[in-house]
Design a protein around this motif. Sequence first.
Motif, mmCIF file in Angstrom:
data_model
loop_
_atom_site.group_PDB
_atom_site.id
_atom_site.type_symbol
_atom_site.label_atom_id
_atom_site.label_comp_id
_atom_site.label_asym_id
_atom_site.label_seq_id
_atom_site.Cartn_x
_atom_site.Cartn_y
_atom_site.Cartn_z
ATOM 1 N N ASN A 14 38.739 -96.165 11.683
ATOM 2 C CA ASN A 14 37.163 -96.476 12.144
ATOM 3 C C ASN A 14 36.556 -94.836 13.068
ATOM 4 O O ASN A 14 38.628 -94.586 14.018
ATOM 5 C CB ASN A 14 36.963 -97.509 13.425
ATOM 6 C CG ASN A 14 37.154 -98.519 12.055
ATOM 7 O OD1 ASN A 14 37.696 -99.367 11.040
ATOM 8 N ND2 ASN A 14 34.972 -99.080 12.227
ATOM 9 N N ILE A 15 35.896 -95.077 13.516
ATOM 10 C CA ILE A 15 36.566 -93.622 15.068
ATOM 11 C C ILE A 15 36.564 -94.818 16.429
ATOM 12 O O ILE A 15 36.097 -95.545 16.797
ATOM 13 C CB ILE A 15 34.573 -92.850 15.456
ATOM 14 C CG1 ILE A 15 34.548 -91.910 14.103
ATOM 15 C CG2 ILE A 15 34.250 -92.231 16.516
ATOM 16 C CD1 ILE A 15 33.276 -92.154 14.128
ATOM 17 N N THR B 110 33.496 -88.559 21.634
ATOM 18 C CA THR B 110 33.126 -88.320 20.400
ATOM 19 C C THR B 110 32.339 -87.087 20.753
ATOM 20 O O THR B 110 31.261 -87.150 22.128
ATOM 21 C CB THR B 110 32.403 -88.952 19.155
ATOM 22 O OG1 THR B 110 31.049 -89.610 20.224
ATOM 23 C CG2 THR B 110 33.063 -89.540 18.837
ATOM 24 N N PHE C 242 35.164 -85.418 16.487
ATOM 25 C CA PHE C 242 35.910 -86.900 16.387
ATOM 26 C C PHE C 242 37.102 -87.532 15.664
ATOM 27 O O PHE C 242 37.640 -86.378 15.007
ATOM 28 C CB PHE C 242 35.048 -87.825 15.676
ATOM 29 C CG PHE C 242 34.246 -88.138 13.946
ATOM 30 C CD1 PHE C 242 35.214 -88.780 13.151
ATOM 31 C CD2 PHE C 242 32.975 -86.783 13.533
ATOM 32 C CE1 PHE C 242 35.352 -88.473 12.065
ATOM 33 C CE2 PHE C 242 34.102 -87.348 12.726
ATOM 34 C CZ PHE C 242 34.442 -87.898 11.422
ATOM 35 N N ARG C 243 37.529 -88.100 15.850
ATOM 36 C CA ARG C 243 38.900 -88.491 15.706
ATOM 37 C C ARG C 243 38.378 -90.163 15.906
ATOM 38 O O ARG C 243 37.941 -90.351 15.526
ATOM 39 C CB ARG C 243 40.399 -88.382 16.786
ATOM 40 C CG ARG C 243 39.619 -88.670 17.913
ATOM 41 C CD ARG C 243 40.667 -88.426 19.093
ATOM 42 N NE ARG C 243 40.727 -89.080 20.293
ATOM 43 C CZ ARG C 243 41.342 -90.150 20.952
ATOM 44 N NH1 ARG C 243 42.751 -90.165 20.717
ATOM 45 N NH2 ARG C 243 41.449 -90.082 22.212
ATOM 46 N N PHE C 244 39.620 -90.451 14.012
ATOM 47 C CA PHE C 244 39.169 -91.668 13.962
ATOM 48 C C PHE C 244 41.125 -92.189 13.660
ATOM 49 O O PHE C 244 42.070 -91.539 13.337
ATOM 50 C CB PHE C 244 38.794 -92.284 12.609
ATOM 51 C CG PHE C 244 39.421 -91.605 11.183
ATOM 52 C CD1 PHE C 244 40.272 -92.135 10.150
ATOM 53 C CD2 PHE C 244 38.493 -90.390 10.539
ATOM 54 C CE1 PHE C 244 39.917 -91.824 9.434
ATOM 55 C CE2 PHE C 244 39.462 -89.477 9.647
ATOM 56 C CZ PHE C 244 40.350 -90.095 8.701
ATOM 57 N N VAL D 247 30.020 -90.227 7.714
ATOM 58 C CA VAL D 247 29.630 -91.170 8.491
ATOM 59 C C VAL D 247 28.773 -91.631 8.911
ATOM 60 O O VAL D 247 27.453 -91.009 8.321
ATOM 61 C CB VAL D 247 30.559 -91.178 9.934
ATOM 62 C CG1 VAL D 247 30.439 -91.478 11.134
ATOM 63 C CG2 VAL D 247 31.837 -90.499 9.733
ATOM 64 N N CYS E 279 38.464 -84.679 13.169
ATOM 65 C CA CYS E 279 36.949 -83.776 12.550
ATOM 66 C C CYS E 279 36.725 -83.581 12.738
ATOM 67 O O CYS E 279 36.652 -83.711 14.210
ATOM 68 C CB CYS E 279 36.918 -85.212 11.764
ATOM 69 S SG CYS E 279 37.095 -86.780 10.668
ATOM 70 N N PRO F 42 31.574 -94.245 18.501
ATOM 71 C CA PRO F 42 32.673 -95.300 18.425
ATOM 72 C C PRO F 42 32.561 -96.358 18.155
ATOM 73 O O PRO F 42 31.639 -97.318 17.975
ATOM 74 C CB PRO F 42 33.332 -94.908 19.887
ATOM 75 C CG PRO F 42 32.584 -94.089 20.701
ATOM 76 C CD PRO F 42 31.460 -93.959 20.126
ATOM 77 N N VAL G 168 34.346 -95.050 9.034
ATOM 78 C CA VAL G 168 34.671 -93.078 8.401
ATOM 79 C C VAL G 168 35.028 -93.158 6.909
ATOM 80 O O VAL G 168 36.005 -94.213 6.765
ATOM 81 C CB VAL G 168 35.306 -92.333 8.650
ATOM 82 C CG1 VAL G 168 35.770 -90.968 8.340
ATOM 83 C CG2 VAL G 168 34.888 -92.601 10.770
#
Length: 467
Positions: A5-6, A10, A15-17, A31, A56, A76, A80
């Motif tokens: 999950n994010i 963002t 973004f990152r998860f 996503v 990402c 958020p 993902v």
Amino acid sequence: MILGNIIGKTSTNDFRFLVKNKTKKFDYVQVLSNENYVLAQIIEIEKDNNQTIAYCNIIGYRERNDFKRLLVPLEPGIEVLKADSDFIKEIIGLKNKGIYLGKLEGYDDIDIFLDLNKILNNKISILAKTGSGKSYTSGVLVEDIIESGIPLLIIDPHGEYSSLRFENDKDKEKMIKFNVKNKSYRDKVIEYSPDIEINASAKPLRLNNYNLSTSDVIQLFPAKLSNTQIGLLYGAIKNLSGKVDFDNLILELDLEDNSAKFSLIHILEYLKKLNIFSDAPTSLQELISPGKCCIINLKGINQELQEVIVYKLLKDLFDARKKNNIAPFFCVIEEAQNFVPERNFGDAKSSSIIRQIAVEGRKFGIGLCIITQRVSRIEKNVLSQCGTNIILKVTNQNDVKSISNSVDGINSEIEKEIRNLPVGTALVTGVVDLPLFVNVRPRRTKHGGETVNVVSNILKEDNEDKK
């Protein structure tokens, strides 16, 4: 498959998860954003004792078949997912025909093709350090150009491409995986060499020795000329109102009352004795023939003389193509840093014509492939003309920086990956808008550029001596 999950902030670009399931660097993910799935790629993964975070870059999405960039950041907490192959192909816009280069890294069901028309009407580079697979990869490219029937000319300084005449008797399991069958192009490959004593399987290459221009004569000298010598040549050619060839030029220079003439005459007589230049040259239509691959094998030829041969041959072919006397063709130049070096590293006799083909060749139907193991030593203006680039492992800092400065889409993260690419994996730019990591397919033909195992050969000879 849900990968995580994010988390955190963002943007419309990244973004990152929080990773919950197995994933790796450069995997593609999707996503949901509003009603559309967005494609992204993992560019880095960080791990500590408690958690794993994937970073990402967002690629985009399609709406009514139109490719679009994200205009609103992702929320958020959104799941993902691992991107499926059909979705990747749809978003990236991969073609299913052309030059079959290999498979997308991590996705054995996604084949990567280079657009044949784009390649043949433009320029391509293959960049790699020694031993990283540049000649092998160029062989893959050459095989499919031969299959297309496009006339092909290969400048081969080391005699590596004659192996196109033989089937690949290795890599059988890999061939099954890539759906490739071994093949010989014996009936389509013609090899020429200026020295058939060294290259016995080749036909003799002879270049024309008539109606030479002043610039031709100066470029044909395998040595740097002084201003006095250049002046003598200009005067001698001006006095020759008729046919300008080596014999007439020697006679005219002999009439000059200047001691600088003797070195010029000596060089001209040396060029004559080489039997490379002739009143009965190899037909250009024979060299450039639809369905044929012409290899110019320069193995064993002095480097300065190689430059002279490449200059004269490409100049004659370029002039013939401008007059539509030969078919459109594709030219591959191995060890290009020796034939069109960056000016800081000197000049080559062949530089001017390669520069001209790089800039103007497209207008006259001449495609060009530049192959080099020293990117920092090749002329940047020529490299920057390449719309498609196949980059294998490069570790030299200057070479990596040259790639970054000359090739679009190379950032600091990609620079790091170029240094660590395994043999057989290439970073490809120009196929689509983003760089792709590709596992290069096995060759159909035998690879002629394998490194000689010196230790093994010495031990073998030693054992044979003891018998």
